[in-house]
Scaffold this motif. Structure first.
Motif, PDB file in Angstrom:
ATOM      1  N   LYS A 190       0.743  -1.146   0.059  1.00 33.66           N
ATOM      2  CA  LYS A 190      -0.120  -0.029  -0.137  1.00 33.66           C
ATOM      3  C   LYS A 190       0.739   1.292  -0.001  1.00 33.66           C
ATOM      4  O   LYS A 190       0.644   2.170  -0.611  1.00 33.66           O
ATOM      5  CB  LYS A 190      -1.147  -0.001   1.243  1.00 33.66           C
ATOM      6  N   TYR A 191       1.912   1.225   0.604  1.00 36.82           N
ATOM      7  CA  TYR A 191       2.899   2.331   0.879  1.00 36.82           C
ATOM      8  C   TYR A 191       3.563   2.662  -0.417  1.00 36.82           C
ATOM      9  O   TYR A 191       4.025   3.751  -0.779  1.00 36.82           O
ATOM     10  CB  TYR A 191       3.760   1.989   1.796  1.00 36.82           C
ATOM     11  N   THR A 192       3.958   1.525  -1.470  1.00 39.15           N
ATOM     12  CA  THR A 192       4.413   1.747  -2.599  1.00 39.15           C
ATOM     13  C   THR A 192       3.549   2.299  -3.627  1.00 39.15           C
ATOM     14  O   THR A 192       3.945   3.350  -4.190  1.00 39.15           O
ATOM     15  CB  THR A 192       4.899   0.570  -3.326  1.00 39.15           C
ATOM     16  N   VAL A 207       1.024   4.172  -2.695  1.00 37.07           N
ATOM     17  CA  VAL A 207       0.785   5.725  -2.448  1.00 37.07           C
ATOM     18  C   VAL A 207       2.030   6.558  -2.817  1.00 37.07           C
ATOM     19  O   VAL A 207       2.013   7.629  -3.089  1.00 37.07           O
ATOM     20  CB  VAL A 207       0.624   5.846  -0.796  1.00 37.07           C
ATOM     21  N   LEU A 208       3.200   5.856  -2.599  1.00 32.71           N
ATOM     22  CA  LEU A 208       4.345   6.631  -3.049  1.00 32.71           C
ATOM     23  C   LEU A 208       4.546   6.994  -4.577  1.00 32.71           C
ATOM     24  O   LEU A 208       4.889   7.942  -5.014  1.00 32.71           O
ATOM     25  CB  LEU A 208       5.685   5.874  -2.528  1.00 32.71           C
TER      26      LEU A 208
END
Length: 120
Positions: free
Chosen positions: A2-4, A6-7
């Motif tokens: 999920k963080y990738t 968003v990034l």
């Protein structure tokens, strides 16, 4: 994961906001110069056809315009600008101004912006 995502989304939006075209920064009074290496007619600087230049008694030498500094006199909402030469002469000794599509001319390197204030 999920963080990738968003990034990546953040990077795409920040890249698109920083890669805005410099055309929105241009205003009347800015100085550009004409970049032309060959003697073929311009695509996005709207000079008359060579036969009209010759009929008016001049020579249609487009390569002679290479490096000529021009000033933006007016800009329309469609980024079509009226350009006048800075040296006080006329284009081909006949035309006091020429219209240009700024977006396309800058993207295709027919016009270049002077880098004032930057030292390299």
């Amino acid at each position: 994961m999920k963080y990738t995502i968003v990034l990546l989304a953040f990077l795409m939006f920040s890249y698109s906001s920083f890669s805005q075209n410099e055309i929105s920064d241009l205003k009347p009074g800015d100085i550009l110069y004409i970049n032309k290496d060959s003697n073929t007619p311009f695509q996005y600087l709207y000079f008359p056809k060579p036969n009209f230049i010759i009929k008016r008694g001049s020579i249609a030498n487009y390569k002679g315009l290479n490096g000529m500094q021009v000033k933006i006199e007016t800009i329309t909402e469609e980024f079509v600008a009226r350009l006048i030469p800075l040296n006080g002469k006329k284009f081909f000794n006949i035309f006091s101004y020429v219209n240009a599509d700024l977006k396309s001319a800058l993207n295709n390197k027919e016009l270049e912006q002077l880098n004032t204030g930057q030292k390299s």
